[in-house]
Design a protein around this motif. Structure first.
Motif, PDB file in Angstrom:
ATOM      1  N   THR A  21       0.832  -1.198   0.000  1.00 52.87           N
ATOM      2  CA  THR A  21       0.000   0.000   0.000  1.00 52.87           C
ATOM      3  C   THR A  21       0.867   1.248   0.000  1.00 52.87           C
ATOM      4  OG1 THR A  21      -1.729  -1.160   1.235  1.00 52.87           O
ATOM      5  CG2 THR A  21      -1.809   1.252   1.239  1.00 52.87           C
ATOM      6  N   VAL A  22       0.646   2.137  -0.979  1.00 55.15           N
ATOM      7  CA  VAL A  22       1.359   3.418  -1.015  1.00 55.15           C
ATOM      8  C   VAL A  22       0.412   4.600  -0.844  1.00 55.15           C
ATOM      9  CG1 VAL A  22       3.328   2.580  -2.342  1.00 55.15           C
ATOM     10  CG2 VAL A  22       1.301   3.409  -3.552  1.00 55.15           C
ATOM     11  N   GLU A  23      -0.885   4.376  -1.030  1.00 56.61           N
ATOM     12  CA  GLU A  23      -1.910   5.408  -0.807  1.00 56.61           C
ATOM     13  C   GLU A  23      -3.086   4.739  -0.110  1.00 56.61           C
ATOM     14  OE1 GLU A  23      -1.799   8.513  -1.122  1.00 56.61           O
ATOM     15  OE2 GLU A  23      -0.237   8.992  -2.571  1.00 56.61           O
ATOM     16  N   PRO A  24      -3.195   4.845   1.225  1.00 61.70           N
ATOM     17  CA  PRO A  24      -4.240   4.124   1.958  1.00 61.70           C
ATOM     18  C   PRO A  24      -5.659   4.384   1.466  1.00 61.70           C
ATOM     19  CG  PRO A  24      -2.634   5.040   3.471  1.00 61.70           C
ATOM     20  CD  PRO A  24      -2.301   5.591   2.127  1.00 61.70           C
ATOM     21  N   ASP A  25      -5.912   5.586   0.966  1.00 60.79           N
ATOM     22  CA  ASP A  25      -7.257   5.916   0.489  1.00 60.79           C
ATOM     23  C   ASP A  25      -7.332   5.931  -1.037  1.00 60.79           C
ATOM     24  OD1 ASP A  25      -8.258   6.285   3.128  1.00 60.79           O
ATOM     25  OD2 ASP A  25      -7.335   8.273   3.194  1.00 60.79           O
ATOM     26  N   GLY A  26      -6.386   5.255  -1.667  1.00 56.82           N
ATOM     27  CA  GLY A  26      -6.357   5.227  -3.124  1.00 56.82           C
ATOM     28  C   GLY A  26      -7.423   4.327  -3.712  1.00 56.82           C
ATOM     29  N   ASN A  45      -7.263  -4.680  -2.626  1.00 57.45           N
ATOM     30  CA  ASN A  45      -6.769  -3.692  -1.668  1.00 57.45           C
ATOM     31  C   ASN A  45      -6.892  -2.298  -2.269  1.00 57.45           C
ATOM     32  OD1 ASN A  45      -5.484  -2.622   0.619  1.00 57.45           O
ATOM     33  ND2 ASN A  45      -3.456  -2.841  -0.295  1.00 57.45           N
ATOM     34  N   ASN A  46      -6.779  -1.293  -1.432  1.00 57.13           N
ATOM     35  CA  ASN A  46      -6.794   0.094  -1.896  1.00 57.13           C
ATOM     36  C   ASN A  46      -5.382   0.653  -1.970  1.00 57.13           C
ATOM     37  OD1 ASN A  46      -9.593  -0.243  -0.474  1.00 57.13           O
ATOM     38  ND2 ASN A  46      -9.806   1.563  -1.774  1.00 57.13           N
TER      39      ASN A  46
END
Length: 304
Positions: free
Chosen positions: A143-148, A155-156
């Motif tokens: 994950t590099v952008e939790p709200d992506g 996954n997001n």
């Protein structure tokens, strides 16, 4: 084994079904072995996409092919009559680079392949770190952008959504559609069909200095650089090797990812790291897979 290529060919496959692919592969290999003027070691290495259980020889999932729980080693071995070994293609390419390519002078190496997806091969004391079943190195799904946005994995905000060829193409189309000027427009004319635009076009334009292309590539490569910095802090490698279609065709991508990695990792860990691009290309997967097969089925004693 010297890593020399004796024969290479592309085999068209008439159906996406794994049974069809295996049958057509076996037919070609059998013909090659019979026609070869050299004695062939009857062993087979398979470099395949997706998540591979290297203990059982099963492709657990390969979204690119639509394959799930394919017992690939058993299918090939039974049809061919030879021992067969399967591994993820990026891990295989990393193993080949470690032994014959850019990584041959190092002991602790991370190989990262970037194309339609991203995956890594981690080598400690020149030995592949496989994890519990062979899945170690799924870098594209950190994950590099939790709200992506939602990734195909469910996954997001996965790295896959920001640093791969599809991500580069999507961002280029979005910006061109908004009216930003760029030489990239010349690559889709006269049809004005943005679907024709490929990541390779953006890579080429970036290396030629097109401002929009540089912006797109730098954005994608910066995300990879962040991921690389995390790997450096965790694993303390001597060298990082970047392979796959994107690093292989775009110096801007490689330079930006390297710069961001150095900026975001601990200086004491990154100051001595060398970043190389892969030199073996597509054949690296085959070389790595057969080396993996030899490691698994052959034992030998080094003569001092």
């Amino acid at each position: 084994m010297l890593g020399n290529v004796l024969h290479m060919s592309k085999i068209p496959v008439s159906s996406p079904r794994p049974e069809t692919a295996v049958q057509e592969l076996i037919g070609h290999i059998t013909e090659f072995a019979q026609a070869s003027d050299k004695e062939v070691i009857r062993m087979f290495g398979l470099s395949v996409p997706g998540l591979v259980d290297t203990r059982k020889g099963i492709i657990k999932s390969a979204a690119d092919l639509g394959w799930v729980n394919v017992d690939i080693e058993n299918m090939v071995g039974k049809e061919l009559g030879w021992p067969a070994v399967a591994m993820n293609r990026h891990r295989a390419r990393g193993l080949a680079e470690c032994r014959f390519g850019s990584g041959r002078d190092y002991e602790h190496i991370i190989y990262v392949g970037v194309g339609s997806g991203i995956a890594a091969g981690i080598f400690n004391d020149r030995q592949l770190v496989s994890g519990s079943f062979g899945g170690a190195g799924e870098l594209g799904h950190i994950t590099v952008e939790p709200d992506g946005p939602v990734c195909p994995c469910g996954n997001n905000g996965c790295l896959h959504l920001y640093a791969t060829a599809p991500a580069i193409e999507q961002e280029a189309r979005r910006l061109l559609r908004s009216g930003v000027e760029s030489s990239l427009l010349n690559r889709v004319l006269p049809g004005n069909d943005l679907q024709l635009l490929q990541a390779a076009d953006v890579c080429r334009a970036a290396d030629e200095g097109d401002e929009l292309a540089v912006r797109i590539i730098s954005h994608a490569a910066s995300y990879l650089g962040i991921a690389l910095a995390n790997l450096v802090n965790l694993l303390n490698p001597e060298a990082i090797i970047l392979g796959g279609s994107i690093p292989g065709s775009c110096q801007t991508y490689v330079q930006t990812a390297t710069k961001v990695m150095q900026q975001r990792s601990m200086m004491a860990l990154s100051s001595g790291i060398t970043v190389h691009t892969a030199v073996l290309g597509e054949i690296g997967g085959a070389l790595g897979a057969i080396n993996f097969a030899l490691d698994k089925h052959f034992s030998y004693t080094m003569i001092q």
